[in-house]
Design a protein around this motif. Structure first.
Motif, PDB file in Angstrom:
ATOM      1  N   GLN A  37      -4.195   9.326  -1.304  1.00 37.90           N
ATOM      2  CA  GLN A  37      -4.308  10.588  -2.045  1.00 37.90           C
ATOM      3  C   GLN A  37      -3.008  10.833  -2.822  1.00 37.90           C
ATOM      4  N   HIS A  57       0.892  -1.168   0.000  1.00 37.93           N
ATOM      5  CA  HIS A  57       0.000   0.000   0.000  1.00 37.93           C
ATOM      6  C   HIS A  57       0.918   1.202   0.000  1.00 37.93           C
ATOM      7  N   ARG A  60      -9.701  16.566   9.555  1.00 39.31           N
ATOM      8  CA  ARG A  60      -8.743  16.596   8.442  1.00 39.31           C
ATOM      9  C   ARG A  60      -8.080  17.964   8.221  1.00 39.31           C
TER      10      ARG A  60
HETATM   11  N1  LLP Z   1      -5.010  -0.100   2.595  1.00 47.62           N
HETATM   12  C1  LLP Z   1      -4.216   0.201   3.631  1.00 47.62           C
HETATM   13  C2  LLP Z   1      -3.296  -0.832   4.136  1.00 47.62           C
HETATM   14  C3  LLP Z   1      -4.245   1.475   4.208  1.00 47.62           C
HETATM   15  O1  LLP Z   1      -3.439   1.776   5.214  1.00 47.62           O
HETATM   16  C4  LLP Z   1      -5.140   2.455   3.701  1.00 47.62           C
HETATM   17  C5  LLP Z   1      -5.218   3.796   4.284  1.00 47.62           C
HETATM   18  C6  LLP Z   1      -5.986   2.106   2.630  1.00 47.62           C
HETATM   19  C7  LLP Z   1      -5.881   0.820   2.095  1.00 47.62           C
HETATM   20  C8  LLP Z   1      -6.970   3.030   2.028  1.00 47.62           C
HETATM   21  O2  LLP Z   1      -6.415   4.184   1.515  1.00 47.62           O
HETATM   22  P1  LLP Z   1      -7.315   5.176   0.635  1.00 47.62           P
HETATM   23  O3  LLP Z   1      -7.785   4.422  -0.575  1.00 47.62           O
HETATM   24  O4  LLP Z   1      -8.468   5.590   1.479  1.00 47.62           O
HETATM   25  O5  LLP Z   1      -6.433   6.299   0.300  1.00 47.62           O
HETATM   26  N2  LLP Z   1      -6.837   9.728   7.501  1.00 47.62           N
HETATM   27  C9  LLP Z   1      -6.163  10.098   6.261  1.00 47.62           C
HETATM   28  C10 LLP Z   1      -5.939   8.893   5.368  1.00 47.62           C
HETATM   29  C11 LLP Z   1      -5.169   7.794   6.031  1.00 47.62           C
HETATM   30  C12 LLP Z   1      -5.084   6.563   5.193  1.00 47.62           C
HETATM   31  C13 LLP Z   1      -4.541   5.421   5.952  1.00 47.62           C
HETATM   32  N3  LLP Z   1      -4.472   4.188   5.219  1.00 47.62           N
HETATM   33  C14 LLP Z   1      -6.956  11.184   5.567  1.00 47.62           C
HETATM   34  O6  LLP Z   1      -7.958  11.638   6.110  1.00 47.62           O
HETATM   35  O7  LLP Z   1      -6.552  11.645   4.489  1.00 47.62           O
END
Ligand code: LLP
Length: 436
Positions: free
Chosen positions: A219, A215, A329
């Motif tokens: 963003q 991963h 955020r």
């Molecule tokens: N897979 C793993 C192992 C992850 O750690 C994450 C997010 C995702 C998938 C999903 O990522 P996404 O598709 O949502 O970008 N709180 C922060 C984002 C933290 C993301 C943590 N890991 C925010 O509000 O921008």
């Protein structure tokens, strides 16, 4: 910002606004937002079911060329009704705690629809995951690998695992806190250590290596990190196979970005998908995707009421009844969220939009050209469907907001607003002292 924001491609419905303005009033799908605020109060998160469905379908179509599974990263939005909606569309989930596993099973996901990520799984969580027969546990350290083997041994089962590789590529996320696939981070196994871990698996009788994953971060600004990282993941898969492991899955994680600012350009989903699918074909695996934000961010807005207008030290402030405890955020990542007036207003003002919390970090916008709203007006803080409610807290002893799901011309409360009694429900003022 030039994000790797994904192209709507041919899905023309994708360009219809999730929160359209009709007769001057902002709607969630076909429901006027003032009607929701009148019924449920503010602050309230509102999610549009059809926006979530549309994004899920868009992703499914983009990856239709290879066997794949979409495991929603439920940390982005773990409400049971949202999970149920994605479950009914055929999604699985990516979990990072026993709490998320509990929610997932309450929402109807069987263990085989679950992958378990995270750098610090407890023995109890590993037990829980094995009892649920999850599809994969993603291993993030040697010590964790040994622990999983021991727990599985005690249960008399073989744990299906994947190794999360840290491909150590440069990731262009907009904030350091949401990068994960770079060198020196706590996530994954450094790529030079992967082969040693793979060899270890051979000597552990209660784990079966079925996949490799990564991963890169969240963003992510462009497709380059994925192009850099995939060959490293493919090399790890080839090496694991050479070592005798039956690798069936390749997990490329989440991270697909969404536009937060109206200037953000949507990048090309087809290009992203083509890159990833080429690797999946080469590896002859089932592709696992873990999108969080992409599926839910744009479906949601935080509806808040303007409490006061204030002019101080030459500045204008719009004080809202939502604060950083409801949506953290902006405070945590300096994240930009577009803010719309729910009822059309003539005139603009350059203002800070701030919450009621006793912290300077409690803001939604700084020096933003805003509609010149007065007290009592409703605002919609947009793109709040991901990492909004799930990151909310009770700071300043504020009950957490309600959540509402809209589907066409209907809406339903999917989380009640917390009550004051809930704030102290688990606390004790009359103590039962114990001695060791
Ligand atoms: N897979 C793993 C192992 C992850 O750690 C994450 C997010 C995702 C998938 C999903 O990522 P996404 O598709 O949502 O970008 N709180 C922060 C984002 C933290 C993301 C943590 N890991 C925010 O509000 O921008």
């Amino acid at each position: 910002m030039g994000s790797l924001v994904l192209n709507d491609g041919m899905a023309s419905s994708a360009s219809a606004p999730v929160f359209p303005r009709q007769g001057g009033v902002l709607h969630a799908e076909q429901v006027p937002i003032p009607a929701i605020a009148a019924a449920v109060g503010t602050p309230t998160y509102v999610y549009c079911a059809n926006a979530i469905r549309m994004r899920y379908e868009q992703l499914t179509q983009a990856f239709a060329g290879v066997p794949h599974r979409i495991h929603f990263a439920m940390k982005a939005n773990s409400n049971l009704a949202v999970l149920r909606l994605l479950h009914d569309m055929g999604a699985g989930v990516d979990i990072v705690s026993g709490g998320e596993l509990y929610r997932a099973s309450e929402a109807g996901f069987p263990g085989r629809a679950v992958v378990f990520s995270g750098v610090g799984k407890t023995v109890r969580e590993i037990e829980q995951a094995l009892e649920a027969r999850v599809l994969l546990i993603n291993v993030e350290s040697e010590a964790e690998l040994v622990t999983i083997d021991a727990v599985a041994g005690r249960q008399g089962v073989v744990a299906p695992i994947a190794i999360r590789v840290n491909p150590e590529v440069t990731v262009g996320s907009p904030h350091a806190y949401i990068k994960t696939g770079e060198k020196g981070q706590k996530f994954g196994i450094p790529r030079d250590d992967v082969s040693r871990l793979v060899e270890m698996v051979r000597d552990l009788p209660h784990v079966a290596l079925r996949g490799l994953g990564m991963h890169l971060g969240s963003q992510i600004g462009n497709a380059a990190p994925m192009r850099d990282a995939l060959p490293r993941l493919l090399a790890a898969i080839a090496a694991a196979r050479a070592d005798g492991h039956a690798i069936a899955y390749m997990d490329v994680g989440g991270g697909l970005s969404v536009p937060y600012h109206h200037d953000d350009v949507r990048a090309d989903l087809a290009d992203y998908a083509a890159t990833v699918m080429a690797a999946a074909r080469e590896a002859e695996v089932t592709l696992l995707l873990e999108p969080g934000r992409f599926l839910v961010a744009e479906s949601g807005a935080l509806i808040t009421e303007v409490l006061y207008r204030k002019h101080a030290a030459g500045k204008d402030f719009i004080v809202t009844d939502a604060g950083m405890n409801d949506l953290v955020r902006p405070a945590l990542y300096q994240a930009y969220h577009q803010i719309d007036a729910v009822d059309a207003v003539t005139g603009t003002v350059v203002a800070d939009v701030v919450g009621p919390i006793c912290e300077s970090g409690d803001f939604f916008a700084h020096d933003r050209t805003m509609p010149d709203v007065t007290a009592g007006a409703l605002l919609a803080v947009q793109t709040a469907g991901a990492y909004g409610y799930t990151m909310s807290s009770n700071y300043n002893s504020r009950p957490r907001p309600a959540e509402v799901l809209v589907d066409g011309d209907r809406f339903a409360v999917i989380t009640e607003r917390e009550r004051l009694e809930d704030l102290v429900r688990l606390e004790r003022a009359h103590l039962q002292w114990r001695t060791a």
